[in-house]
Design a protein around this motif. Structure first.
Motif, short mmCIF file in Angstrom:
data_model
loop_
_atom_site.label_atom_id
_atom_site.label_comp_id
_atom_site.label_asym_id
_atom_site.label_seq_id
_atom_site.Cartn_x
_atom_site.Cartn_y
_atom_site.Cartn_z
N GLY A 58 0.82 -1.21 0.00
CA GLY A 58 0.00 0.00 0.00
C GLY A 58 0.85 1.26 0.00
N LEU A 59 1.92 1.24 0.79
CA LEU A 59 2.82 2.39 0.82
C LEU A 59 3.51 2.58 -0.53
N ALA A 60 3.77 1.47 -1.21
CA ALA A 60 4.39 1.58 -2.54
C ALA A 60 3.46 2.28 -3.53
N LEU A 95 -9.24 -4.60 -8.76
CA LEU A 95 -8.61 -5.91 -8.51
C LEU A 95 -8.44 -6.15 -7.01
N MET A 96 -7.97 -5.16 -6.29
CA MET A 96 -7.74 -5.32 -4.86
C MET A 96 -9.05 -5.44 -4.07
N LEU A 97 -10.09 -4.76 -4.51
CA LEU A 97 -11.39 -4.92 -3.84
C LEU A 97 -11.94 -6.32 -4.07
N PHE A 98 -11.75 -6.85 -5.27
CA PHE A 98 -12.15 -8.23 -5.56
C PHE A 98 -11.35 -9.19 -4.68
N MET A 99 -10.05 -8.93 -4.55
CA MET A 99 -9.20 -9.78 -3.72
C MET A 99 -9.60 -9.68 -2.25
N LEU A 100 -9.96 -8.48 -1.81
CA LEU A 100 -10.39 -8.27 -0.42
C LEU A 100 -11.63 -9.10 -0.12
N VAL A 101 -12.61 -9.02 -0.99
CA VAL A 101 -13.85 -9.77 -0.80
C VAL A 101 -13.57 -11.28 -0.85
N SER A 102 -12.70 -11.70 -1.75
CA SER A 102 -12.38 -13.12 -1.88
C SER A 102 -11.55 -13.65 -0.72
N SER A 103 -10.82 -12.78 -0.05
CA SER A 103 -9.96 -13.25 1.03
C SER A 103 -10.73 -13.58 2.31
N ILE A 104 -11.90 -13.03 2.48
CA ILE A 104 -12.66 -13.25 3.71
C ILE A 104 -13.08 -14.73 3.86
N PRO A 105 -13.70 -15.34 2.84
CA PRO A 105 -14.02 -16.77 2.99
C PRO A 105 -12.77 -17.65 3.13
N SER A 128 -2.69 -11.45 6.00
CA SER A 128 -1.81 -10.51 5.29
C SER A 128 -2.37 -10.18 3.91
N MET A 129 -3.01 -11.15 3.27
CA MET A 129 -3.62 -10.91 1.96
C MET A 129 -4.78 -9.93 2.08
N THR A 130 -5.55 -10.05 3.15
CA THR A 130 -6.66 -9.12 3.39
C THR A 130 -6.12 -7.71 3.65
N CYS A 131 -5.06 -7.63 4.47
CA CYS A 131 -4.44 -6.33 4.74
C CYS A 131 -3.90 -5.69 3.47
N MET A 132 -3.18 -6.49 2.68
CA MET A 132 -2.59 -5.95 1.46
C MET A 132 -3.68 -5.43 0.52
N SER A 133 -4.71 -6.22 0.29
CA SER A 133 -5.74 -5.79 -0.65
C SER A 133 -6.47 -4.55 -0.13
N PHE A 134 -6.69 -4.45 1.16
CA PHE A 134 -7.35 -3.26 1.71
C PHE A 134 -6.47 -2.03 1.53
N PHE A 135 -5.21 -2.11 1.95
CA PHE A 135 -4.35 -0.92 1.91
C PHE A 135 -3.99 -0.50 0.48
N VAL A 136 -3.81 -1.46 -0.42
CA VAL A 136 -3.54 -1.09 -1.80
C VAL A 136 -4.77 -0.43 -2.41
N ALA A 137 -5.96 -0.95 -2.13
CA ALA A 137 -7.18 -0.33 -2.64
C ALA A 137 -7.37 1.06 -2.03
N TYR A 138 -7.09 1.19 -0.74
CA TYR A 138 -7.22 2.48 -0.05
C TYR A 138 -6.29 3.53 -0.66
N TYR A 139 -5.01 3.19 -0.81
CA TYR A 139 -4.07 4.16 -1.37
C TYR A 139 -4.31 4.40 -2.86
N SER A 140 -4.80 3.40 -3.58
CA SER A 140 -5.16 3.61 -4.98
C SER A 140 -6.30 4.60 -5.09
N LEU A 141 -7.27 4.49 -4.19
CA LEU A 141 -8.39 5.43 -4.18
C LEU A 141 -7.90 6.85 -3.88
#
Length: 155
Positions: A58-60, A95-105, A128-141
């Motif tokens: 996300g920082l990247a 892509l990251m929002l899709f990954m975020l939703v997919s990581s929960i199950p 960690s996959m949930t964290c990554m997808s959330f923070f990358v989506a957050y910073y992309s937004l």
């Protein structure tokens, strides 16, 4: 300007990196100076690396420190570069929002298993996959909103 989230992520990445280095040093010293190497060091180094990369992704995006291919953008004027960058950021966010939703199950499934050496619940590791997808989506937004501001000012 750094927010509290930025600082927390930077500290988490730094601590994860330092812990990984310490673990690898213990492993090397154990392998060459002692008659045995602690069995947990390889697993701990791997888990630290996973979290370091996941939290740093996300920082990247925020710092634009990721690898990109800019050969396609060289011929474009600044207005089209911002549009193309916005399309890329939007694609990353989707892509990251899709990954975020997919990581929960997935977390529910893997939480039934523990790691081999350290007996850490694998749900924590896959989080960690949930964290990554959330923070990358957050910073992309956030970056996308900056680009849209530039587009609206240049009209």
């Amino acid at each position: 300007m750094k927010t509290a989230i930025d600082k927390i992520l930077e500290w988490a990445v730094t601590i994860s990196f330092m812990w990984m280095i310490l673990t690898v040093v213990i492993q090397v010293v154990g392998r060459y100076a002692l008659p045995w190497s602690p069995h947990w060091t390889e697993e701990m180094a791997r888990f630290c690396f996973i979290y370091m990369v996941s939290l740093g992704a996300g920082l990247a995006v925020k710092e634009r420190a990721y690898i990109n291919v800019s050969i396609f953008l060289h011929g474009l004027n600044s207005k089209w570069k911002i549009w193309m960058d916005s399309i890329i950021l939007f694609s990353i966010m989707v892509l990251m929002l899709f990954m975020l939703v997919s990581s929960i199950p997935l977390l529910k499934i893997v939480s039934l298993q523990d790691s081999a050496s350290m007996r850490i619940n694998m749900g924590f590791i896959y989080f960690s996959m949930t964290c990554m997808s959330f923070f990358v989506a957050y910073y992309s937004l956030l970056e996308l909103m900056k680009n849209l501001g530039k587009i609206l000012r240049n009209r």
